[in-house]
Design an enzyme around this catalytic site. Structure first.
Site, PDB file in Angstrom:
ATOM      1  N   ARG A 166       0.840  -1.188   0.138  1.00 58.53           N
ATOM      2  CA  ARG A 166       0.082  -0.030  -0.015  1.00 58.53           C
ATOM      3  C   ARG A 166       0.846   1.179  -0.060  1.00 58.53           C
ATOM      4  O   ARG A 166       0.437   2.384   0.446  1.00 58.53           O
ATOM      5  CB  ARG A 166      -0.782  -0.094   1.208  1.00 58.53           C
ATOM      6  N   LYS A 214       2.635  11.549 -10.790  1.00 58.83           N
ATOM      7  CA  LYS A 214       1.869  10.647 -11.798  1.00 58.83           C
ATOM      8  C   LYS A 214       2.400   9.342 -12.139  1.00 58.83           C
ATOM      9  O   LYS A 214       3.702   9.233 -12.530  1.00 58.83           O
ATOM     10  CB  LYS A 214       1.400  11.537 -13.067  1.00 58.83           C
ATOM     11  N   GLU A 268       8.248  19.387 -24.541  1.00 61.15           N
ATOM     12  CA  GLU A 268       7.913  19.653 -23.117  1.00 61.15           C
ATOM     13  C   GLU A 268       8.350  20.861 -22.669  1.00 61.15           C
ATOM     14  O   GLU A 268       7.697  21.787 -21.919  1.00 61.15           O
ATOM     15  CB  GLU A 268       7.877  18.543 -22.191  1.00 61.15           C
ATOM     16  N   LYS A 299       7.594  23.151 -13.727  1.00 59.40           N
ATOM     17  CA  LYS A 299       6.536  21.947 -13.309  1.00 59.40           C
ATOM     18  C   LYS A 299       6.389  21.903 -12.053  1.00 59.40           C
ATOM     19  O   LYS A 299       5.095  21.718 -11.393  1.00 59.40           O
ATOM     20  CB  LYS A 299       7.118  20.693 -13.670  1.00 59.40           C
ATOM     21  N   GLU A 302      -4.683  17.869 -10.151  1.00 55.36           N
ATOM     22  CA  GLU A 302      -5.441  18.062 -11.283  1.00 55.36           C
ATOM     23  C   GLU A 302      -6.998  18.288 -10.980  1.00 55.36           C
ATOM     24  O   GLU A 302      -7.819  18.092 -11.536  1.00 55.36           O
ATOM     25  CB  GLU A 302      -5.293  16.966 -12.400  1.00 55.36           C
ATOM     26  N   ARG A 338      -3.085  22.334 -12.983  1.00 56.47           N
ATOM     27  CA  ARG A 338      -2.229  21.431 -13.547  1.00 56.47           C
ATOM     28  C   ARG A 338      -2.632  21.026 -14.754  1.00 56.47           C
ATOM     29  O   ARG A 338      -1.807  20.568 -15.582  1.00 56.47           O
ATOM     30  CB  ARG A 338      -2.063  20.048 -12.378  1.00 56.47           C
ATOM     31  N   ASN A 364      -1.337  20.330 -19.957  1.00 54.59           N
ATOM     32  CA  ASN A 364      -1.942  19.709 -21.081  1.00 54.59           C
ATOM     33  C   ASN A 364      -1.987  20.239 -22.173  1.00 54.59           C
ATOM     34  O   ASN A 364      -2.317  19.961 -23.525  1.00 54.59           O
ATOM     35  CB  ASN A 364      -3.378  19.139 -20.720  1.00 54.59           C
ATOM     36  N   HIS A 370      -1.595  18.618 -25.779  1.00 55.06           N
ATOM     37  CA  HIS A 370      -1.868  17.279 -25.556  1.00 55.06           C
ATOM     38  C   HIS A 370      -2.927  16.998 -26.037  1.00 55.06           C
ATOM     39  O   HIS A 370      -3.405  15.484 -26.409  1.00 55.06           O
ATOM     40  CB  HIS A 370      -1.704  16.843 -24.082  1.00 55.06           C
ATOM     41  N   HIS A 382      -2.314  13.848 -28.156  1.00 53.93           N
ATOM     42  CA  HIS A 382      -2.775  12.490 -27.519  1.00 53.93           C
ATOM     43  C   HIS A 382      -3.418  11.701 -28.823  1.00 53.93           C
ATOM     44  O   HIS A 382      -3.398  10.708 -29.107  1.00 53.93           O
ATOM     45  CB  HIS A 382      -3.770  12.512 -26.264  1.00 53.93           C
ATOM     46  N   HIS A 399       5.962  10.955 -28.932  1.00 52.45           N
ATOM     47  CA  HIS A 399       5.400  11.780 -28.098  1.00 52.45           C
ATOM     48  C   HIS A 399       5.527  13.427 -28.310  1.00 52.45           C
ATOM     49  O   HIS A 399       4.783  14.009 -28.561  1.00 52.45           O
ATOM     50  CB  HIS A 399       5.458  11.487 -26.539  1.00 52.45           C
TER      51      HIS A 399
END
Lengths: 374, 374
Positions: free
Chosen positions: A125, A147, A189, A231, A241, A246, A250, A253, A257, A270
């Site tokens: 956990r 993330k 990025e 960042k 987010e 945050r 994106n 993106h 994406h 990417h």
């Protein structure tokens, strides 16, 4: 070593990012701090493991830690539940058994950080973890912010958890072993951060494009430090987010994406997909009067300077589906960041500032895609 | 409906536990609150799904929600990564695709709550969830507090995450369909709560043992409310088991887990194992002068009143390995809650109070196990 330290001030889960040339060869004492009972497990992919795995394990042992290394096959296609299950089985099968004070060290690019971080998030956990990113993309993006996760057949990063590391150690010298295409991937990025938060960073990238593409350690150190600071500032105020801040990360993106997914992750990296997405978003912003045509042209010039595409034709290997407006629009509607069928766009408002919009029309998207096609 | 509401005051992640006879048949409006875009997915095991799945889906639909149901084979042996992977694949494959506002509803005993909660914790990096427990053990223990996860070959609950639900809805009337052995299973955790936190609860259980074993709805309602209040108070001050407070809930579990593991989870239920563990811990506490022999005898009497074992011989089906002191001690050393080879024990200090001790000697453990064998 000339090191830069940047705090990530997330309430209750704050940590520090340390950047320094040669850091990978001196990481032992820094890592030992987070392994109170002297046990660490390094998770890496086989390619990075071959380059740096031995060095990191030796560093851990030199600092008095017991260190195991678990690796998995390199490549985004292995960022999946099968790899997660395999790593988890091996981790929990180690003898003597790990306990809650065992430290997970993720070593490698975004995939190693994401998969290793997800293992850390969910073994017993939640175990403490330290990220040792080795690609520019991971340095400036994935390694900071917590993330973690894996891809699913239905899409990228659909499975995972937020799990902040205890520390991030970045060695810009590791970029010397990186193919130029991977540097370009990360630079996308960096351009993103510049457009949404720091116009002077755009100048820095433009002025130093050649040195950055040559992986100059000092220039990369500066680049990474500036991007990590941006960042860190964003995730400190919006870890999960939830406030919208945050979500600004994106930028580029939404369409990016969709392009990657439509292409089946072939013929476009990417970073290249995000670059196309940023160009499209700039076109939408220009159409709305949020961005001057001159500013949009400047973004295009910086992208070109670091070898990133501005139009579909800059990517000869891009599959036809990834240029198909109808396909892209359908994918955008089903992105996990879409809400109840509403596509959300980050649009620049001048250079160095941006906001989220949920009212971008199909016609605006179509016009922007036409520009990419033109 | 006569409902009891108990807040779980975890900073930033607080929620409410609602207890009411017949609540399962009126859950729609309560659940709809947590599904802002009208989408819910129920995760349950096949046995509970057959009993209550249709009712809960109908309730969700009556409240205007789109509801899907995903089930998995009943039984602790299916609380594993294979079930998790299967559920995750089906969840992410639903059409139309789920999004971040989709609500996960876990329905069933501890396994459904743990597995379903782990899916909620990690799908799209975290979806909201509401727990609808249907066993006494889940009502008073697993459903509140945010522990989610699955078992691994190396041990129980080794994989998982902390993920607080948005709400917990408990229907004591559901206990009427529960085998008495399952009620007994849950009563062990109630005795545990009483010993560590509330002497008057011990009196309540003793005075109402027959009615509780008969699943009397009103008595079970009171029992659940008192136990949820204790559990909520503990997790509110120590969500992630970091301050030691939540560790008190481990009373009876140090030896109990070892007994279960040594038995291969055959011939002994979790509650029975915990009852043995509590008897042993009381013996250690008595030996240290922390608990009077009269108080220990009272705990033994309450355990007997609710059909829980006090000695190995009370469980004729218990495998020999689960009575073997050397086997048990080795397992305790490798419990995930052990730290660097130190076994930690929760010992009562009088009735209604307890503390964690990490200095319990091998000789003390051996004497306590002898008492279980005698």
């Amino acid at each position: 070593m000339n090191a830069t330290r940047i705090p990530v001030d997330i309430p209750g889960r704050g940590y520090e990012v340390t950047i320094g040339g040669g850091l990978l060869g001196q990481a032992g004492p820094l890592l030992a701090r987070f392994a109170p009972t002297g046990r660490a497990v390094v998770i890496t992919d086989a390619a990075v493991g071959a380059l740096y795995g031995g060095k990191v394990v030796a560093e851990l042992e030199r600092a008095g830690l017991r260190a195991d290394l678990l690796d998995f096959p390199a490549g985004e296609k292995h960022k999946n539940l099968a790899t997660y299950v395999s790593l988890m089985g091996r981790l929990l099968g180690l003898a003597p058994a790990i306990d809650r004070s065992t430290l997970i060290v993720t070593l490698g690019g975004g995939v190693a950080g994401d998969v290793g971080g997800f293992v850390a998030a969910t073994a017993l956990r939640g175990l403490g973890s330290v990220n040792l990113p080795t690609t520019l993309l991971a340095d400036v993006d994935a390694a900071v912010g917590g993330k973690t996760g894996v891809d699913a057949p239905a899409g990228k990063n659909l499975i995972g958890a937020f799990h902040q590391p205890r520390a991030v150690l970045i060695d810009p010298a590791a970029l010397a072993t990186l193919p130029v295409a991977q540097l370009v991937n990360g630079l996308a990025e960096c351009v993103k951060h510049a457009v949404i938060a720091d116009e002077s960073l755009l100048e820095f990238i433009e002025a130093n494009a050649a040195g950055l593409l040559a992986a100059d350690v000092e220039l990369c150190h500066q680049l990474i430090a500036r991007n990590v600071a941006i960042k860190a500032g964003v995730v400190a105020v919006d870890e999960r987010e939830s406030s919208g801040r945050r979500e600004l990360l994106n930028f580029g993106h939404t369409i990016g994406h969709a392009v990657e997914t439509a292409a089946g992750y072939a013929g476009v990296s990417h970073g290249q997909a995000v670059a196309l997405g940023m160009s499209a978003a700039c076109a939408i912003a220009t159409g709305r009067g949020l961005l001057t045509p001159a500013a949009a042209a400047r973004v295009a010039a910086v992208l070109a300077a670091v070898k990133l595409p501005a139009r579909f034709d800059d990517l000869p290997g891009l599959p036809a589906a990834a240029r198909d407006a109808a396909v892209l629009r359908e994918l955008m509607l089903h992105d996990k960041k879409a809400r109840a069928g509403v596509v959300r766009f980050v649009l620049p408002r001048g250079l160095g500032s941006a906001a989220v919009f949920d009212d971008v029309t199909g016609a605006e998207i179509a016009r922007a895609l036409e520009k990419l096609a033109g």
